[in-house]
Motif scaffolding. Structure first.
Motif: not given
Length: 453
Positions: A56-69
Motif C-alpha cells: 500500500y506504499a503508493r496509495f493515497t492517504p484516503t485509499r490507504r485508510a479505506k483498504f489497509a485500515g
C-alpha cells in the motif's frame, strides 16, 4: 529520519507491558489512529514499512485508510518499531500535542479523540486512561447525539401525530357533511321515486284508455272500409256502363267520319289534278333554289380555325386544341423554346427539346395533323445533332433570323384557307400570325394537352 534514543526504548517497552487495554479500542479512536497512520505512512520508505503494508506504499492517504485500515491497526499494535516510526512522524506533524502528552499534561481544549489517538501511538505513561477516557467521552457524545436525535424524532412524531389527529378531525367532519348530503339526496331521490311511480300509474291508466279508444277506432274503421268497398263495387258497375256507352258513341262517330273522309279525299284529288294541269299549261321548270339556300352560313367542310374560336370552350381547355387539329389538313406550328421555358424552364435546353418533341410525336400519331416545331438557332455555335421524331418537322432559324420571323414565314407560305394553328405566348407573334390568317393559341394550352398524351 530521527530514531528514538536507545535509553528510552526499554523504558517505553516496559511501560507498554505495564499498561494494556482491557477492552477493544473505541471505534472513534480507532478511526483517528488509522487516519494518523495513513497520513504518516507516506513519510516512510518501503524498507521501513512492515512487509504486510508495503503493497500500500503508493496509495493515497484516503485509499490507504479505506483498504489497509485493519492491516495498519494490526501492524501498529504488534510492531513496536513501526509504531515508534509513526510516533516520530506524529511528533513532527503535531509537536504541541505530542509534547503535552509526553509531559503528562494533555491540553484541555484538545479533542479527546485526537488526544487518545496520539496517546495510543506514542504510548506515554497513563495512555490507557487517556484512551479509556476518550472512549467514554465518545460514548457520552454518541449518547447525547442519540438522545438529541431521539428527542428530535419524538418531537417530529408528536407533530406528525398532531397533524394526523387534525387530519382525522377534518376527515371526520368532511365525512359527516358528506353523509348528511347523501341523506338529503336520498330523501330527494325517494320523493322523486314516489313521484315517478305516481306518474307511471297515471301513464298506465292513460295507456289503457288509449287502447280502448284505439279498439273503438279500429271497429269504426272496419265499418267504414266495408262501406267503401260496397261503394267501390257500385261505382265499378256504373263505370262499366259508362264505358259501354262511350264505345257505342265511338262506333257511331267512326261511321260518320268515314263519310266525311271520303268527301275530303275526292276534293283533294280534284285540287291536285287541277294544279298539275296548270303546271303543264304554264311549262314551269322544277325549282332549283330553296329559301334555306339564301341564308348566309358556313357549309359543312368549310369551317376555319377562326370559326372554332366561336364555340363555347375556354382558351385554356385542351379540347379546343383537339377541335383545331381535327380540321381537315390542319398544320400545327410550335414556338419550341417559348413552350419549353413556360413548362419546364429549369431543365437543360437539350432535355427541353427532347421532352417537347417526344410529346409532339405522340400528339401527331393521335391526331394525324402536320406538325412543325421551330427553335431559335441564332446563338448556336455548332449544328444540333438531333434526329426528328416521326410525324414532327424540326427547324432551327438561320443566323440573323429569329424563330418568330421563321414562324411568320411558315404561316405566309401556307395557301389561303388551310387551317394553321400557331402555339406561342409571345403577343407579337400571335398578333402577326393572326393577321396572316392563322389561329394563335397559348403555350399553356399545348402543355395541358401533352400532359394527357
Amino acid at each position: 529520519m530521527v530514531e528514538p534514543a536507545s535509553g528510552d526504548e526499554p523504558a517505553r517497552e516496559a511501560g507498554d507491558a505495564a499498561e494494556v487495554l482491557d477492552r477493544p479500542l473505541p471505534e472513534g479512536v480507532r478511526r483517528r489512529v488509522v487516519a494518523l497512520v495513513s497520513d504518516a505512512f507516506g513519510g516512510l520508505t518501503v524498507a521501513e514499512l512492515p512487509a504486510q503494508l508495503r503493497q500500500y506504499a503508493r496509495f493515497t492517504p484516503t485509499r490507504r485508510a479505506k483498504f489497509a485500515g485493519n492491516a495498519m491497526a494490526s501492524a501498529l499494535e504488534g510492531d513496536t518499531l513501526f509504531r515508534q516510526r509513526i510516533g516520530e512522524r506524529l511528533r513532527e506533524a503535531q509537536p504541541e500535542l505530542t509534547g503535552a502528552l509526553e509531559s503528562g499534561a494533555p491540553p484541555a481544549a484538545a479533542d479527546p479523540v485526537d488526544v487518545a489517538a496520539a496517546a495510543y501511538v506514542l504510548r506515554p505513561p497513563g495512555w490507557v486512561k487517556l484512551v479509556a477516557a476518550a472512549g467514554e467521552e465518545a460514548q457520552r457524545a454518541d449518547a447525547e447525539r442519540v438522545g438529541e436525535e431521539t428527542q428530535r424524532e419524538l418531537e417530529q412524531l408528536r407533530e406528525e401525530l398532531e397533524r394526523a389527529r387534525a387530519q382525522t378531525r377534518n376527515d371526520t367532519e368532511r365525512l359527516r357533511t358528506e353523509l348528511e348530503t347523501a341523506r338529503r339526496e336520498s330523501d330527494s331521490l325517494q320523493r322523486k321515486l314516489r313521484s315517478v311511480q305516481s306518474d307511471l300509474k297515471r301513464g298506465e291508466a292513460a295507456l289503457r284508455k288509449t287502447a280502448a279508444e284505439i279498439d273503438g277506432i279500429r271497429t269504426e274503421a272496419a265499418a267504414q272500409v266495408a262501406a267503401a268497398e260496397s261503394e267501390s263495387r257500385r261505382l265499378k258497375a256504373r263505370l262499366a256502363e259508362a264505358e259501354s256507352a262511350v264505345e257505342a258513341s265511338r262506333r257511331a262517330a267512326r261511321e260518320g267520319r268515314s263519310v266525311e273522309d271520303m268527301r275530303l279525299r275526292l276534293l283533294l284529288d280534284t285540287v291536285l289534278e287541277s294544279a298539275q294541269g296548270l303546271r303543264r299549261e304554264l311549262a314551269l321548270p322544277p325549282a332549283s333554289v330553296r329559301p334555306a339556300d339564301t341564308v348566309d352560313a358556313v357549309e359543312p367542310g368549310r369551317m376555319s380555325p377562326k370559326d372554332i374560336a366561336a364555340r363555347a370552350l375556354s382558351e385554356t381547355d385542351p379540347a379546343l386544341l383537339d377541335q383545331l387539329l381535327a380540321l381537315p389538313q390542319a398544320h400545327l406550328v410550335v414556338d419550341g423554346y417559348n413552350v419549353t421555358k413556360t413548362g419546364y424552364p429549369t431543365m437543360p435546353l437539350e432535355k427541353q427539346r427532347l421532352r417537347l418533341l417526344g410529346g409532339l410525336s405522340m400528339l401527331a400519331a393521335q391526331t394525324g395533323a402536320e406538325m412543325t416545331c421551330v427553335f431559335d438557332g441564332a446563338e448556336l455555335a455548332a449544328p444540333v445533332l438531333l434526329a426528328p421524331p416521326r410525324g414532327v418537322r424540326v427547324l432551327f432559324s438561320k443566323p440573323g433570323v429569329t424563330a418568330d420571323e421563321l414562324i411568320r414565314q411558315l404561316v405566309r407560305a401556307e395557301p389561303p384557307g388551310r387551317p394553321v394553328v400557331v402555339v406561342s405566348t409571345d403577343r407579337e407573334v400571335a398578333d402577326g400570325v393572326a393577321k396572316a390568317g392563322a389561329r394563335p393559341v397559348a403555350s399553356a394550352l399545348l402543355l395541358k394537352r401533352l400532359s394527357r398524351v
